[in-house]
Design a protein around this motif. Sequence first.
Motif, PDB file in Angstrom:
ATOM      1  N   ASP A  29      -0.422  -8.331  -3.823  1.00 30.56           N
ATOM      2  CA  ASP A  29       0.393  -7.874  -4.444  1.00 30.56           C
ATOM      3  C   ASP A  29       1.830  -7.122  -3.110  1.00 30.56           C
ATOM      4  N   LEU A  30       1.441  -6.305  -2.313  1.00 29.17           N
ATOM      5  CA  LEU A  30       2.592  -6.823  -1.167  1.00 29.17           C
ATOM      6  C   LEU A  30       1.735  -7.357   0.643  1.00 29.17           C
ATOM      7  N   ALA A  31       2.876  -7.478   0.918  1.00 26.06           N
ATOM      8  CA  ALA A  31       2.251  -8.514   2.451  1.00 26.06           C
ATOM      9  C   ALA A  31       3.202  -8.411   3.055  1.00 26.06           C
ATOM     10  N   TYR A  32       2.820  -7.119   4.737  1.00 22.96           N
ATOM     11  CA  TYR A  32       4.146  -7.037   5.083  1.00 22.96           C
ATOM     12  C   TYR A  32       3.782  -7.396   6.456  1.00 22.96           C
ATOM     13  N   ALA A  33       5.014  -8.127   8.080  1.00 19.69           N
ATOM     14  CA  ALA A  33       4.391  -8.616   9.510  1.00 19.69           C
ATOM     15  C   ALA A  33       5.334  -7.791   9.811  1.00 19.69           C
ATOM     16  N   HIS A  34       5.364  -7.752  11.299  1.00 22.19           N
ATOM     17  CA  HIS A  34       6.203  -7.030  12.069  1.00 22.19           C
ATOM     18  C   HIS A  34       6.688  -8.138  13.791  1.00 22.19           C
ATOM     19  N   ASP A  35       7.210  -7.219  14.449  1.00 26.73           N
ATOM     20  CA  ASP A  35       7.849  -7.857  15.556  1.00 26.73           C
ATOM     21  C   ASP A  35       6.638  -8.611  16.010  1.00 26.73           C
ATOM     22  N   GLY A  36       5.928  -7.912  16.315  1.00 29.61           N
ATOM     23  CA  GLY A  36       4.048  -8.370  16.769  1.00 29.61           C
ATOM     24  C   GLY A  36       3.901  -9.747  16.687  1.00 29.61           C
ATOM     25  N   THR A  37       4.018  -9.646  15.140  1.00 30.89           N
ATOM     26  CA  THR A  37       3.046 -10.450  14.831  1.00 30.89           C
ATOM     27  C   THR A  37       3.418 -11.555  13.956  1.00 30.89           C
ATOM     28  N   PRO A  56       8.846 -14.178  -2.209  1.00 25.36           N
ATOM     29  CA  PRO A  56       9.252 -13.604  -1.033  1.00 25.36           C
ATOM     30  C   PRO A  56       9.606 -12.274  -2.131  1.00 25.36           C
ATOM     31  N   SER A  57       9.278 -11.688  -2.690  1.00 28.60           N
ATOM     32  CA  SER A  57       9.554 -10.735  -2.676  1.00 28.60           C
ATOM     33  C   SER A  57       8.663  -9.388  -3.082  1.00 28.60           C
ATOM     34  N   ARG A  58       7.112 -10.148  -2.689  1.00 33.39           N
ATOM     35  CA  ARG A  58       6.210  -9.867  -2.135  1.00 33.39           C
ATOM     36  C   ARG A  58       6.039  -9.200  -0.689  1.00 33.39           C
ATOM     37  N   ILE A  59       6.871 -10.055   0.190  1.00 28.46           N
ATOM     38  CA  ILE A  59       6.814 -10.219   1.412  1.00 28.46           C
ATOM     39  C   ILE A  59       8.190  -8.749   2.745  1.00 28.46           C
ATOM     40  N   ARG A  60       6.851  -8.777   3.697  1.00 29.33           N
ATOM     41  CA  ARG A  60       8.644  -7.791   3.634  1.00 29.33           C
ATOM     42  C   ARG A  60       8.009  -7.708   5.361  1.00 29.33           C
ATOM     43  N   PHE A  61       9.384  -7.861   6.485  1.00 34.98           N
ATOM     44  CA  PHE A  61       8.989  -7.988   7.757  1.00 34.98           C
ATOM     45  C   PHE A  61       9.272  -6.311   8.120  1.00 34.98           C
ATOM     46  N   VAL A  62       8.898  -6.014   9.146  1.00 33.31           N
ATOM     47  CA  VAL A  62       9.446  -4.581   9.406  1.00 33.31           C
ATOM     48  C   VAL A  62       9.786  -4.884  11.106  1.00 33.31           C
ATOM     49  N   ILE A  63      10.604  -4.795  11.974  1.00 34.82           N
ATOM     50  CA  ILE A  63      11.244  -4.521  13.115  1.00 34.82           C
ATOM     51  C   ILE A  63      11.167  -3.510  14.030  1.00 34.82           C
ATOM     52  N   ASP A  64       9.428  -2.735  13.969  1.00 37.40           N
ATOM     53  CA  ASP A  64       9.081  -1.716  14.754  1.00 37.40           C
ATOM     54  C   ASP A  64       8.527  -1.743  15.719  1.00 37.40           C
ATOM     55  N   HIS A  65       8.275  -2.696  15.762  1.00 46.04           N
ATOM     56  CA  HIS A  65       6.788  -2.387  18.015  1.00 46.04           C
ATOM     57  C   HIS A  65       7.813  -2.351  18.869  1.00 46.04           C
ATOM     58  N   GLY A 113      -4.585   0.803  -6.769  1.00 48.02           N
ATOM     59  CA  GLY A 113      -5.257  -0.189  -6.617  1.00 48.02           C
ATOM     60  C   GLY A 113      -4.766  -1.370  -6.718  1.00 48.02           C
ATOM     61  N   MET A 114      -3.397  -1.481  -5.768  1.00 44.35           N
ATOM     62  CA  MET A 114      -2.457  -2.346  -5.034  1.00 44.35           C
ATOM     63  C   MET A 114      -3.908  -2.830  -4.398  1.00 44.35           C
ATOM     64  N   MET A 115      -3.561  -4.079  -4.322  1.00 45.79           N
ATOM     65  CA  MET A 115      -3.895  -5.188  -3.017  1.00 45.79           C
ATOM     66  C   MET A 115      -2.984  -5.279  -2.079  1.00 45.79           C
ATOM     67  N   ILE A 116      -2.681  -5.099  -0.656  1.00 47.18           N
ATOM     68  CA  ILE A 116      -2.057  -5.462   0.289  1.00 47.18           C
ATOM     69  C   ILE A 116      -2.761  -5.404   1.576  1.00 47.18           C
ATOM     70  N   VAL A 117      -1.956  -6.558   2.190  1.00 45.41           N
ATOM     71  CA  VAL A 117      -2.306  -6.568   3.674  1.00 45.41           C
ATOM     72  C   VAL A 117      -1.307  -6.764   4.226  1.00 45.41           C
ATOM     73  N   GLY A 148       0.520 -16.560  -2.282  1.00 43.46           N
ATOM     74  CA  GLY A 148       0.389 -15.424  -3.087  1.00 43.46           C
ATOM     75  C   GLY A 148      -1.179 -14.820  -2.952  1.00 43.46           C
ATOM     76  N   LYS A 149      -1.973 -15.729  -1.879  1.00 46.99           N
ATOM     77  CA  LYS A 149      -3.684 -15.847  -2.111  1.00 46.99           C
ATOM     78  C   LYS A 149      -4.010 -15.606  -1.414  1.00 46.99           C
ATOM     79  N   LEU A 150      -4.763 -14.718  -1.072  1.00 45.89           N
ATOM     80  CA  LEU A 150      -5.898 -14.556   0.095  1.00 45.89           C
ATOM     81  C   LEU A 150      -7.915 -14.551  -0.275  1.00 45.89           C
ATOM     82  N   TRP A 151      -8.862 -14.904   0.545  1.00 53.22           N
ATOM     83  CA  TRP A 151      -9.617 -15.071   0.171  1.00 53.22           C
ATOM     84  C   TRP A 151     -10.535 -13.550   1.196  1.00 53.22           C
TER      85      TRP A 151
END
Lengths: 420, 166
Positions: A29-37, A56-65, A113-117, A148-151
């Motif tokens: 449902d939602l996946a995010y990565a940051h400046d380290g990964t 892209p609506s389910r992807i976010r980047f965060v510049i935090d590290h 109940g969302m599935m977030i990585v 958009g999927k993962l095992w």
Amino acid sequence: MGETIIQKLFRNRLGRPVKPGEIVVVDIDLAYAHDGTGPLAIDAFNELGSSKVYDPSRIRFVIDHASPSPNEGASNLQLKLRKFAKENNIKVYEVGEGICHQVIPENENLKPGMMIVGADSHTVTLGAFSLFATGIGSTDFAEVMTSGKLWFKVPEAMKVSLTGKLKPGVMSKDLILRIIGDVGADGATYMSVEFQGDGVKTLSMASRMTVCNMVVEMGAKNGIFPLDEITLKHVDASGLKDKSIFKPDENADYAVSLNYKLDELEPVVAAPHNVDNVKPVKELEGLEVNQVFIGSCTNGREEDFEIAARILSKKGVKKGVRCIAIPASRKVFLNLLRNGIIDKLVSAGCTVTHSTCGPCLGVHFGILGSGEVAVSTSNRNFKGRMGNPESSIYLASPATAAASATEGVITDPRKFVEGW
Amino acid sequence: MILRGKVWVLGDHINTDVIIPAKYKFRTGDFKELAKHVFEDLDPTLASKISKGDIVVAGRNFGMGSSREHAPRVIKEAGISAIVACSFARIFFRNAINVGLPVIEVKDVNKHFKEGDIAVIDLEKGIVKNETTGVELKFSPYPEFIMNIMRAGGLAVYRKRVQQIS
């Protein structure tokens, strides 16, 4: 045999029952990565031969590290992230907005109940909102951007039943450190850690986030709190049909079951150099401290600074000790500014700065000197974690950290909270 | 797939911060450069002593901590051909498979190897042998789809090959 919460969440998603050990493929449902990964995830996306981000609506980047960037290498990695985000229409949370595990729940429409990585091990923090959230590597993140999927392997589960209420000066950080100390750094490897019992309702959302944040330090795949009135204030449950999926069956098959009486817990620290090296604060009282860090995705929320300010406003930070206070997001910072907590912290002698992961992982703002000792409210005390393998890190609650900052030695915070 | 190499023995709970300190990954994305710092906080001299094909034998919970995929990539870049440990942390294990670094769980493996021993691993048969002492240990071989990822040297190459065929 009945189902654990994690089995129910996967059943709800797949429309069929699942068993621990089974491999399932689910929509993310939602996946995010940051400046380290994130930069490595972009490399992996290219290595996979992918050309288009699936949704892209389910992807976010965060510049935090490393935020704002401390060197040109980090600056260029962040540029790479911004460029890819612009080309692929991905939303970026920029420098200063906050740490990913705080910014995402503050700004995104979380649903139970969302599935977030997340391409960060502490993505497990979001399990506090009654959903499945786990950390993944950059190639897996690239796969999510591609399809958009993962095992997943359906995990076994650990039940942690809580009763009673924490005493003043004892925080949820002491609870999760106690659990990690009891089961060990690999005591929950691959498991879903499911918190239950009457004691849950005494823990605020911020306190639950602290607990879920650190389940990865005992190897867990995820942590999850049940859905109750507190959760409902923070999530969008409008589309939720079946609330029973957040409660395990009475005959659910838990691999491990633990019970904790919250009122019997005491302040603890994780001593160097492993998170499971947990000792009562009383045993270490008097150990000299050079630096105190209050902040991080573990303990950088309003309640953490409120208790720290209350303890520190009595005598201030001990001369010679550096006390760094970093709110986990701009929103937390503003709330603390408006309610006078920042004033109290700065007046007490704390160095307060904008939101960043910086000191927690030794990137910038507070690298320790050789032989120095830090008390930190973050989540890892590994050798070299705060940038110097010759230094020592003691993990503690914000109350213990503040008490130690004011005394200059590791200190039990309970003497400051009499009558609270 | 047979791997043979000189053994380095590491302890329990080897975490991703000692595999590759975070400070370096915020300076560069160049893995040749990052590989110079592999295991630095464990032993600053280790990186310079590793030869191509060497094998790491370790205790419990190898790779605990961060999700940084830099960890298995840096180990692979440094020349390590496989890690045999009593157990692995979850994210590291998955990342290692994805980048094509063989990670093998063998109970009590660290009791059967000393630094400098020669290890021979047969991934298909599920056997790790200490050639120096003659001891043979068994493990469950990977399922076929993971073997294919290993033979390709990682998920990326494997995926491209599958796409080309289909």
